[in-house]
Design a protein around this motif. Structure first.
Motif, PDB file in Angstrom:
ATOM      1  N   UNK A  96     -15.731   1.947   3.722  1.00 37.70           N
ATOM      2  CA  UNK A  96     -14.815   0.978   3.099  1.00 37.70           C
ATOM      3  C   UNK A  96     -13.389   1.403   3.419  1.00 37.70           C
ATOM      4  N   UNK A  97     -12.585   0.428   3.872  1.00 29.57           N
ATOM      5  CA  UNK A  97     -11.204   0.736   4.241  1.00 29.57           C
ATOM      6  C   UNK A  97     -10.252  -0.228   3.522  1.00 29.57           C
ATOM      7  N   UNK A  98      -9.010   0.224   3.366  1.00 28.11           N
ATOM      8  CA  UNK A  98      -7.979  -0.583   2.702  1.00 28.11           C
ATOM      9  C   UNK A  98      -6.803  -0.750   3.659  1.00 28.11           C
ATOM     10  N   UNK A  99      -6.369  -1.984   3.853  1.00 21.94           N
ATOM     11  CA  UNK A  99      -5.231  -2.287   4.740  1.00 21.94           C
ATOM     12  C   UNK A  99      -4.065  -2.747   3.888  1.00 21.94           C
ATOM     13  N   UNK A 100      -2.930  -2.049   3.985  1.00 21.72           N
ATOM     14  CA  UNK A 100      -1.738  -2.375   3.204  1.00 21.72           C
ATOM     15  C   UNK A 100      -0.763  -3.148   4.069  1.00 21.72           C
ATOM     16  N   UNK A 101      -0.292  -4.314   3.563  1.00 18.64           N
ATOM     17  CA  UNK A 101       0.673  -5.169   4.261  1.00 18.64           C
ATOM     18  C   UNK A 101       2.012  -5.105   3.525  1.00 18.64           C
ATOM     19  N   UNK A 102       2.972  -5.864   4.014  1.00 23.07           N
ATOM     20  CA  UNK A 102       4.284  -5.896   3.367  1.00 23.07           C
ATOM     21  C   UNK A 102       4.158  -6.475   1.966  1.00 23.07           C
ATOM     22  N   UNK A 103       5.063  -6.081   1.110  1.00 21.57           N
ATOM     23  CA  UNK A 103       5.052  -6.585  -0.255  1.00 21.57           C
ATOM     24  C   UNK A 103       3.950  -6.004  -1.102  1.00 21.57           C
ATOM     25  N   UNK A 104       3.435  -4.832  -0.712  1.00 21.35           N
ATOM     26  CA  UNK A 104       2.370  -4.153  -1.463  1.00 21.35           C
ATOM     27  C   UNK A 104       1.111  -4.994  -1.559  1.00 21.35           C
ATOM     28  N   UNK A 105       0.892  -5.867  -0.561  1.00 18.45           N
ATOM     29  CA  UNK A 105      -0.347  -6.638  -0.506  1.00 18.45           C
ATOM     30  C   UNK A 105      -1.432  -5.797   0.144  1.00 18.45           C
ATOM     31  N   UNK A 106      -2.640  -5.809  -0.413  1.00 17.11           N
ATOM     32  CA  UNK A 106      -3.754  -4.989   0.062  1.00 17.11           C
ATOM     33  C   UNK A 106      -4.918  -5.872   0.481  1.00 17.11           C
ATOM     34  N   UNK A 107      -5.631  -5.438   1.545  1.00 18.25           N
ATOM     35  CA  UNK A 107      -6.864  -6.099   1.996  1.00 18.25           C
ATOM     36  C   UNK A 107      -7.942  -5.024   2.079  1.00 18.25           C
ATOM     37  N   UNK A 108      -9.029  -5.230   1.371  1.00 23.49           N
ATOM     38  CA  UNK A 108     -10.149  -4.290   1.430  1.00 23.49           C
ATOM     39  C   UNK A 108     -11.237  -4.880   2.325  1.00 23.49           C
ATOM     40  N   UNK A 109     -11.834  -4.006   3.157  1.00 22.37           N
ATOM     41  CA  UNK A 109     -12.876  -4.442   4.112  1.00 22.37           C
ATOM     42  C   UNK A 109     -13.828  -3.297   4.394  1.00 22.37           C
ATOM     43  N   UNK A 110     -14.857  -3.595   5.130  1.00 20.04           N
ATOM     44  CA  UNK A 110     -15.894  -2.595   5.464  1.00 20.04           C
ATOM     45  C   UNK A 110     -16.105  -2.611   6.982  1.00 20.04           C
ATOM     46  N   UNK A 111     -16.279  -1.397   7.539  1.00 15.33           N
ATOM     47  CA  UNK A 111     -16.492  -1.261   8.998  1.00 15.33           C
ATOM     48  C   UNK A 111     -17.932  -1.646   9.327  1.00 15.33           C
ATOM     49  N   UNK A 112     -18.060  -2.673  10.187  1.00 14.99           N
ATOM     50  CA  UNK A 112     -19.420  -3.076  10.614  1.00 14.99           C
ATOM     51  C   UNK A 112     -19.617  -2.861  12.110  1.00 14.99           C
ATOM     52  N   UNK A 113     -18.564  -2.556  12.821  1.00 10.85           N
ATOM     53  CA  UNK A 113     -18.693  -2.347  14.269  1.00 10.85           C
ATOM     54  C   UNK A 113     -17.501  -1.564  14.753  1.00 10.85           C
ATOM     55  N   UNK A 114     -17.754  -0.601  15.686  1.00  6.43           N
ATOM     56  CA  UNK A 114     -16.672   0.198  16.304  1.00  6.43           C
ATOM     57  C   UNK A 114     -16.610  -0.110  17.797  1.00  6.43           C
TER      58      UNK A 114
END
Length: 444
Positions: A426-444
């Motif tokens: 599980x990974x968390x991506x932080x954007x501008x304005x303290x916006x967060x997107x949580x996702x899961x790695x399914x392919x590398x």
């Protein structure tokens, strides 16, 4: 009837009256033989004699010729090379010893000699004396010098272990290392640790590892064994092993016996572990302590970043305050000048000079306004530059330019490349304005 040596012989018949008895004549060899036989028949087969060594000489073939003496006499002695090779200490003139052997006659010189088969020092054990003599000799040669000892690597990656595969010391060393530093790789070299020739084989193994270390890439070697008697540990007191340790280009840790045991190998080695179990403490750091140190450094780094940002804000406040002060002083100065000019004008006839002075005042006001505009423009540029520098210190400033920061949700570690994540993480991506997107790695 007995002869001079106690041997019985027939009673001679009396000589006939008027005749001299027959005379027995002996050769030199016969006399020596008679003496030899008498000694063999009347002395014990083995004697232990105590005395002080004198006239010590070693023949080129290894045979030893000397005397044992006390206040009452001197006993000529011989020790063959085969017997002398078993003597651990170094005999020398004036040394009191116990010598065991037999008495025999040396016919060519017609003298009896003490043929010694075993010898040990009086008052101290042979091995202990040999150890003390070895320490003095090797110390004089510089083998114990601290300046020669190599520093141990702080974070070793590959460690060689030289010991017996059948002894408990091997498992003690392995466990003590892996308990503290499980990421290290261990390479084992089996060697005998006691008995005839053990020292030579350990020395040969050390030399072999050094020759092949371009491929083995060892950072450090551990040489050792478990506890035992002085005789059991004697291989680690041999000069051949001491010099192999001294000549090694790879740092060596000696881990021999119990805490009370001290060997020549301990004194020569680059570091000493008092027991095989303590070898891990000497060889590798404690992973838990290292992780704790890293966490402390992380906290310190984050604190320094925050301080840097705070210092930048403080510097900007100081710049604004300084600019405000300068502007205020500039306006006050100009105001004073205008007031001075006004007073000068009043002193003269205004109606005559009013027109000219009015023009001059207007020109001055124009120049003043232009200068103020230039000053304010420069001040604005300086403030803008300080704001840009402060923004550059913000680690999240790049987010406003369309970038993002991705971290592992579980640990918070920053993901720098694909190797930092695994499928299912599980990974968390932080954007501008303290916006967060949580996702899961399914392919590398």
């Amino acid at each position: 009837m007995n002869d001079l040596f106690g041997n019985s012989k027939p009673t001679p018949k009396p000589a006939a009256p008027g005749k001299n008895p027959p005379r027995q004549v002996y050769t030199v060899s016969q006399v020596n033989t008679l003496i030899k036989t008498a000694l063999e028949n009347n002395l014990p087969g083995r004697l232990t004699v105590t005395g002080e060594i004198s006239d010590w000489k070693v023949h080129s073939k290894g045979h030893c010729y000397f005397s044992l003496k006390d206040q009452g006499g001197v006993l000529p002695c011989v020790m063959w090379a085969s017997s002398f090779a078993k003597v651990k200490f170094k005999p020398e003139n004036g040394l009191a010893v116990f010598a065991t052997g037999y008495i025999d006659v040396y016919p060519p010189q017609g003298k009896y000699q003490f043929y010694i088969e075993r010898m040990e020092p009086a008052g101290v054990g042979a091995l202990q004396l040999a150890f003390e003599q070895m320490v003095k000799r090797l110390e004089a040669q510089g083998l114990f010098a601290e300046a020669h000892k190599r520093p141990l690597p702080k974070f070793p990656e590959r460690i060689g272990i030289l010991t017996s595969e059948s002894g408990a010391a091997l498992q003690d060393i392995i466990k003590s290392i892996f308990d503290r530093w499980p990421c290290v790789r261990l390479l084992f070299y089996s060697v005998p640790v006691q008995g005839e020739g053990a020292a030579e084989k350990i020395a040969s193994a050390i030399k072999d590892v050094n020759r092949r270390n371009d491929r083995l890439k060892l950072d450090v070697m551990i040489v050792g064994r478990g506890g035992g008697s002085l005789e059991d540990l004697w291989a680690f007191n041999e000069e051949v092993l001491a010099k192999a340790i001294y000549d090694s280009k790879i740092p060596i840790i000696s881990a021999v016996g119990h805490e009370v045991d001290t060997t020549i190998a301990d004194l020569v080695a680059d570091a000493r572990a008092s027991t095989p179990t303590k070898a891990g403490v000497v060889a590798v750091p404690d992973m838990r302590q290292v992780l704790e140190d890293l966490e402390n450094k992380k906290v310190c780094l984050n604190r320094n970043i925050m301080l840097c940002v705070q210092y930048g804000g403080q510097q900007l406040d100081e710049v604004f305050a300084e600019l405000a002060k300068e502007i205020k002083e500039l306006l006050a100065n100009k105001k004073d000048k205008l007031h001075h000019f006004y007073e000068e004008v009043v002193k003269i006839e205004p109606h005559r000079l009013l027109g000219r002075k009015t023009v001059e005042i207007n020109e001055f006001r124009s120049r003043f306004n232009a200068a103020m505009a230039v000053g304010l423009n420069r001040t604005g540029l300086l403030i803008t530059a300080q704001e840009n520098r402060l923004a550059g210190l913000n680690p999240k400033a790049v987010l406003r330019r369309g970038y993002s920061i991705t971290t592992l949700k579980q640990t918070g570690a920053v993901v720098k490349n694909a190797a930092d994540v695994q499928i299912g993480d599980d990974i968390t991506t932080e954007l501008a304005g303290e916006n967060l997107i949580e996702s899961r790695v399914i392919k590398k």
